[in-house]
Scaffold this motif. Structure first.
Motif, PDB file in Angstrom:
ATOM      1  N   LEU A  16       0.793  -1.218   0.000  1.00 13.48           N
ATOM      2  CA  LEU A  16       0.000   0.000   0.000  1.00 13.48           C
ATOM      3  C   LEU A  16       0.831   1.277   0.000  1.00 13.48           C
ATOM      4  O   LEU A  16       0.315   2.348  -0.324  1.00 13.48           O
ATOM      5  N   ASN A  17       2.105   1.178   0.356  1.00 15.13           N
ATOM      6  CA  ASN A  17       2.963   2.371   0.372  1.00 15.13           C
ATOM      7  C   ASN A  17       3.422   2.784  -1.015  1.00 15.13           C
ATOM      8  O   ASN A  17       4.009   3.850  -1.177  1.00 15.13           O
ATOM      9  N   GLN A  60       2.604   3.137  -5.345  1.00 13.75           N
ATOM     10  CA  GLN A  60       1.590   3.208  -6.388  1.00 13.75           C
ATOM     11  C   GLN A  60       2.200   2.758  -7.704  1.00 13.75           C
ATOM     12  O   GLN A  60       3.312   3.168  -7.996  1.00 13.75           O
ATOM     13  N   PRO A  61       1.509   1.914  -8.413  1.00 13.76           N
ATOM     14  CA  PRO A  61       0.237   1.331  -8.004  1.00 13.76           C
ATOM     15  C   PRO A  61       0.467   0.233  -6.969  1.00 13.76           C
ATOM     16  O   PRO A  61       1.483  -0.460  -7.000  1.00 13.76           O
ATOM     17  N   PHE A  62      -0.480   0.098  -6.041  1.00 16.50           N
ATOM     18  CA  PHE A  62      -0.391  -0.998  -5.086  1.00 16.50           C
ATOM     19  C   PHE A  62      -0.753  -2.288  -5.811  1.00 16.50           C
ATOM     20  O   PHE A  62      -1.243  -2.271  -6.936  1.00 16.50           O
ATOM     21  N   HIS A  63      -0.507  -3.395  -5.190  1.00 13.95           N
ATOM     22  CA  HIS A  63      -0.758  -4.711  -5.779  1.00 13.95           C
ATOM     23  C   HIS A  63      -2.118  -5.209  -5.313  1.00 13.95           C
ATOM     24  O   HIS A  63      -2.430  -5.165  -4.120  1.00 13.95           O
ATOM     25  N   ALA A  64      -2.972  -5.659  -6.220  1.00 15.67           N
ATOM     26  CA  ALA A  64      -4.298  -6.160  -5.851  1.00 15.67           C
ATOM     27  C   ALA A  64      -4.591  -7.460  -6.579  1.00 15.67           C
ATOM     28  O   ALA A  64      -4.336  -7.577  -7.782  1.00 15.67           O
ATOM     29  N   VAL A  65      -5.117  -8.429  -5.831  1.00 19.75           N
ATOM     30  CA  VAL A  65      -5.482  -9.730  -6.404  1.00 19.75           C
ATOM     31  C   VAL A  65      -6.819 -10.176  -5.810  1.00 19.75           C
ATOM     32  O   VAL A  65      -7.133  -9.863  -4.665  1.00 19.75           O
ATOM     33  N   PRO A  66      -7.617 -10.924  -6.589  1.00 19.72           N
ATOM     34  CA  PRO A  66      -8.853 -11.476  -6.030  1.00 19.72           C
ATOM     35  C   PRO A  66      -8.525 -12.659  -5.120  1.00 19.72           C
ATOM     36  O   PRO A  66      -7.689 -13.486  -5.443  1.00 19.72           O
ATOM     37  N   MET A  67      -9.201 -12.696  -3.976  1.00 18.33           N
ATOM     38  CA  MET A  67      -8.995 -13.765  -3.009  1.00 18.33           C
ATOM     39  C   MET A  67     -10.342 -14.243  -2.502  1.00 18.33           C
ATOM     40  O   MET A  67     -11.237 -13.439  -2.243  1.00 18.33           O
TER      41      MET A  67
END
Length: 166
Positions: free
Chosen positions: A31-32, A34-41
């Motif tokens: 989160l620190n 950009q872009p932060f890392h996002a995955v579906p869980m």
């Protein structure tokens, strides 16, 4: 939309109800940056303390991020029912084999070589801040109320939203 903040037991129950019924969350890590890392869980469980559990591969990018900085954001969305949940918290990685076996289901075979796969970890997210949006009437009636509000100029009562303090 009215506001109803929930505390302690009610907040934990709301998180459990929404997270388990919606199931899939976008888990954001790193989160620190950009872009932060996002995955579906897929949510495996919400325990009695309001902690949210997932299974993950120990070599995954999100596991690597959690090991460095455990700040995590979970975003749940059920557009069919107009229900949304945002949770900020701290993620912790567990290799407890008993806990992994408790969380493991047959659908997890698509990602792992059985419950004894040495690469499986459990991720526990401990909520620190959460907010929800929950309609009273479901999508169809909410859309009708929005249309009525647009025509009349009156703000429709679509449901309830609020903070969840665990």
């Amino acid at each position: 939309m009215s506001t109803k903040n929930l505390y302690s037991k009610e907040a934990k129950e709301k998180i459990k109800k929404m997270a388990e019924s919606i199931d899939y969350a976008m888990m954001a890590t790193d989160l620190n940056n950009q872009p932060f890392h996002a995955v579906p869980m897929s949510t495996k469980e919400v325990d009695d303390d309001g902690n949210i559990w997932f299974l993950s591969n120990k070599n995954s990018t999100h596991n690597q991020h959690i090991e460095k900085e455990n700040k995590t954001q979970l975003i749940y969305a059920d557009k069919g029912n107009f229900e949304f949940l945002s949770i900020y918290g701290r993620a912790h990685i567990s290799t407890d084999r008993n806990r992994i076996k408790e969380l493991y289901g047959s659908g997890d075979d698509a990602w792992f070589d059985g419950e004894d796969d040495p690469n499986i970890t459990a991720i526990k997210v401990v909520p620190e801040d959460a907010h929800y949006w929950d309609t009273k009437n479901g999508k169809v009636l909410s859309l009708l109320k929005m249309a009525q509000g647009a025509i009349t100029g009156n703000e429709p009562d679509l449901g309830v939203q609020g903070d969840l303090k665990v």
